[in-house]
Every structure is written in C-alpha cells, then in structure tokens.
Design an enzyme around this catalytic site. Structure first.
Site, PDB file in Angstrom:
ATOM      1  N   GLY A   1      -1.427   7.885   0.374  1.00  0.00           N
ATOM      2  CA  GLY A   1      -1.664   8.241   1.693  1.00  0.00           C
ATOM      3  C   GLY A   1      -0.513   8.008   2.484  1.00  0.00           C
ATOM      4  O   GLY A   1       0.813   8.469   2.230  1.00  0.00           O
ATOM      5  N   ILE A   2      -0.544   7.223   3.690  1.00  0.00           N
ATOM      6  CA  ILE A   2       0.533   7.012   4.736  1.00  0.00           C
ATOM      7  C   ILE A   2       1.551   6.163   4.054  1.00  0.00           C
ATOM      8  O   ILE A   2       2.679   6.549   4.299  1.00  0.00           O
ATOM      9  CB  ILE A   2       0.208   6.845   6.028  1.00  0.00           C
ATOM     10  CG1 ILE A   2      -0.685   5.269   6.011  1.00  0.00           C
ATOM     11  CG2 ILE A   2      -0.894   7.750   6.597  1.00  0.00           C
ATOM     12  CD1 ILE A   2      -0.795   4.747   7.289  1.00  0.00           C
ATOM     13  N   GLY A   3       1.193   5.196   3.239  1.00  0.00           N
ATOM     14  CA  GLY A   3       2.222   4.524   2.832  1.00  0.00           C
ATOM     15  C   GLY A   3       3.397   5.154   1.696  1.00  0.00           C
ATOM     16  O   GLY A   3       4.493   4.752   1.710  1.00  0.00           O
TER      17      GLY A   3
ATOM     18  N   GLY B   1       0.995  -0.965   0.022  1.00  0.00           N
ATOM     19  CA  GLY B   1      -0.010   0.023  -0.007  1.00  0.00           C
ATOM     20  C   GLY B   1       0.967   1.323  -0.003  1.00  0.00           C
ATOM     21  O   GLY B   1       0.533   2.142   0.718  1.00  0.00           O
TER      22      GLY B   1
ATOM     23  N   TYR C   1     -14.481  -4.344   8.750  1.00  0.00           N
ATOM     24  CA  TYR C   1     -13.360  -3.650   8.986  1.00  0.00           C
ATOM     25  C   TYR C   1     -12.677  -3.788  10.370  1.00  0.00           C
ATOM     26  O   TYR C   1     -11.505  -4.012  10.631  1.00  0.00           O
ATOM     27  CB  TYR C   1     -13.364  -2.129   8.493  1.00  0.00           C
ATOM     28  CG  TYR C   1     -12.405  -1.285   8.589  1.00  0.00           C
ATOM     29  CD1 TYR C   1     -11.384  -1.384   7.608  1.00  0.00           C
ATOM     30  CD2 TYR C   1     -12.155  -0.359   9.706  1.00  0.00           C
ATOM     31  CE1 TYR C   1     -10.309  -0.450   7.589  1.00  0.00           C
ATOM     32  CE2 TYR C   1     -10.977   0.322   9.718  1.00  0.00           C
ATOM     33  CZ  TYR C   1     -10.148   0.255   8.710  1.00  0.00           C
ATOM     34  OH  TYR C   1      -9.002   1.181   8.767  1.00  0.00           O
TER      35      TYR C   1
ATOM     36  N   SER D   1      -5.722   0.028  13.471  1.00  0.00           N
ATOM     37  CA  SER D   1      -6.588   1.422  13.807  1.00  0.00           C
ATOM     38  C   SER D   1      -7.258   1.015  15.219  1.00  0.00           C
ATOM     39  O   SER D   1      -7.365  -0.066  15.685  1.00  0.00           O
ATOM     40  CB  SER D   1      -7.554   1.156  12.752  1.00  0.00           C
ATOM     41  OG  SER D   1      -8.452   1.947  12.942  1.00  0.00           O
TER      42      SER D   1
END
Length: 300
Positions: free
Chosen positions: A21-23, A17, A170, A145
């Site tokens: 985003g954060i990746g 990923g 999720y 998360s």
C-alpha cells in the site's frame, strides 16, 4: 539512480507497514531520492521480496526488519535490531495498521487493534526518540484517518472487552494516533523533531483483510471510490521529506494541507491522559522515557 549516494549524507528513514500500500510507495519514493530506507513488516510476509524489488528498481539502500508489530515484544526486538545498525534516524514513519472485524487478543493479552494501531507506534517513537534527537532536524509521521472524527476514547475500557465493534475500535485507534501526535509534538518541542499525523484518503490497498463479512464491501468500495496507493502516499512522502514539514509540529495533514484535528484530539489534557495510559500499557519504564523527560505541566 538515487539523487545522492554518499553514506555520510544519506538520511535514514524507518517505515512500519512498508511492504504494501502507501507504505510501499513511500519506501520506493524515499529510496529513489537517495535515503537509506528500513522497511518493517511481518517476518514471514512479502517484505523481503518487496525490499529486493525496490532496491532493484531504485538502486537504493533498502533494508528489511521483520516484526509482528501487534506484539510489543516483537516491536522491541525490531527497535533493538535497528539501533544496533543505525545510530541516526531522520524520519520515522509509523504507518502500520489494520482493521479487525472481531475482537482478538495477542498472546500478550492486548486487544489487537489497540496494540497494532496505537501502542506499537507509541512504543516505537519512545524507544527511537534518542536517535531522532541525535539526527535533528528530524520528523515523525503517523498515519491516522478521518475516521478519527467519529472516534471516542473508551477511557474505562480502551481495549473494548465489552461491546467490541470493529469500526468503533478502528476509529478510536485513529483518534489515538492524533492524540499521540499532539503528545509527542509537545515532548519534542524546540528540540528539532517535528511530529505530524496524516490522512491518506480512502485507498485501494490490501486494507480490510480482517474485515470478516464486510470484506467484500471493502473491496467494492475500494474499486469504485478508492485512491491509488500513489495518491494516498503523496502526503506521507511529503511529510517525510519536505522541509516545510519541519517548520511546524503537532499538525494533521490531508492532501499536503494542514487541517484541524478530530474534535476528540484537540484537548491537550486528553492527549496527556492517553499518553499516561499508553506508556503504562506498553510497559515503558522511566529509563525508556528519559530522552523525553523534563516536560512542564499543562496549565488548565
């Protein structure tokens, strides 16, 4: 320019990923510090362009491997391609994940949330365990998360063939990430590989593309309350680079601080039960698991 350029001294980091985003931020940060960075993302997505841009911006050694990680066959092929080129792995960042509002199955017959968010990280960590051990001190970081606090493992139906709800699936997968971190930490204990799970916060990224009717709500909340990708990536980068993260293992981290895992992730028996279910569902053989063998039994 990178902090060091000697190929013999350069760490090798694989980030799933890693194209958004954060990746993406973490890939950029690690390339800038001189690591060899291998970004894994969907084969027909923006990954190659992102890698070219990171390489141009950092002067770093950055590569792309394409894989739909919801397909375990794709994950295996990606791992084989990695192992053909690199014999070491100093940090494995298992960041790929998604939210799916409606239940979907991959062409392998696995519910997509469970396949992408949970089984794929298990498969990847197991099949790259030998490279991690050969590179010790090394580390594994899983993006979890705080949604895991509401998660429960549906032991009899983890793929939610009955009563699927996107947020329940999720939350279960994020709880599974923490249980997996605990199970992996136990298997790597005293072998030079630290394992951690982390919470990036509520980040304004492309997350929620599969949220269906709730997608506009995701976008509004991200706009009003979301962290920037750089803020969300800070702890991920920290765990992937800082020596302090090698001193402990099996932790859950928020804003660079170790925090208690979700209530459902604190039972080592649950971690082992999930591990057994997961390696079987991922099709991992005794030969695949051999590098992590020899674990003593848990005493009640």
């Amino acid at each position: 320019m990178p902090e060091h350029t000697d190929p013999q001294r350069r760490r090798v980091v694989l980030i799933t990923g890693g194209s958004d985003g954060i990746g993406r931020v973490t890939a950029h940060d690690l390339a800038a510090r001189g690591d060899t960075v291998v970004v894994v993302s969907r084969p027909h997505g923006q990954g190659p362009r992102v890698v070219d841009r990171i390489r141009a911006e950092t002067g770093g050694d950055v590569h792309h491997l394409g894989a739909d990680l919801a397909r375990l066959a794709d994950a295996r092929a990606m791992i084989a391609a990695f192992r053909e080129r690199w014999s070491r792995l100093d940090a494995l960042v298992l960041n790929a994940g998604a939210y799916f509002a409606r239940r979907q199955e991959t062409d392998e017959g696995i519910e997509r949330t469970w396949a992408l968010n949970h089984l794929s990280p298990v498969l990847t960590a197991v099949l790259l365990a030998e490279a991690l051990l050969a590179s010790a001190p090394a580390r594994v970081v899983l993006t979890s998360s705080n949604a895991a606090n509401a998660g429960r493992i549906a032991w009899d139906d983890p793929e939610m063939r009955h009563g699927y709800q996107g947020m329940r699936a999720y939350a279960q997968s994020k709880l599974a990430n923490q249980l997996t971190a605990a199970a992996l930490a136990r298997r790597f204990d005293d072998r030079g590989v630290a394992v951690h799970a982390m919470h990036p916060g509520f980040v304004a990224t492309g997350f929620g593309q599969e949220a269906g009717a709730a997608k506009p709500v995701f976008r509004v909340l991200q706009r009003l309350f979301g962290r920037t990708p750089a803020q969300g990536a800070d702890t991920l980068t920290y765990l992937a680079t800082d020596d302090a993260a090698l001193g402990t293992s099996g932790g859950y981290w928020v804003d660079r601080r170790r925090r208690p895992m979700a209530p459902g992730a604190r039972d080592p028996h649950a971690a082992e039960r999930l591990w057994g279910l997961s390696v079987a569902r991922a099709g991992l053989s005794e030969a695949d698991l051999a590098p992590l063998a020899g674990l003593p039994a848990i005493v009640p």
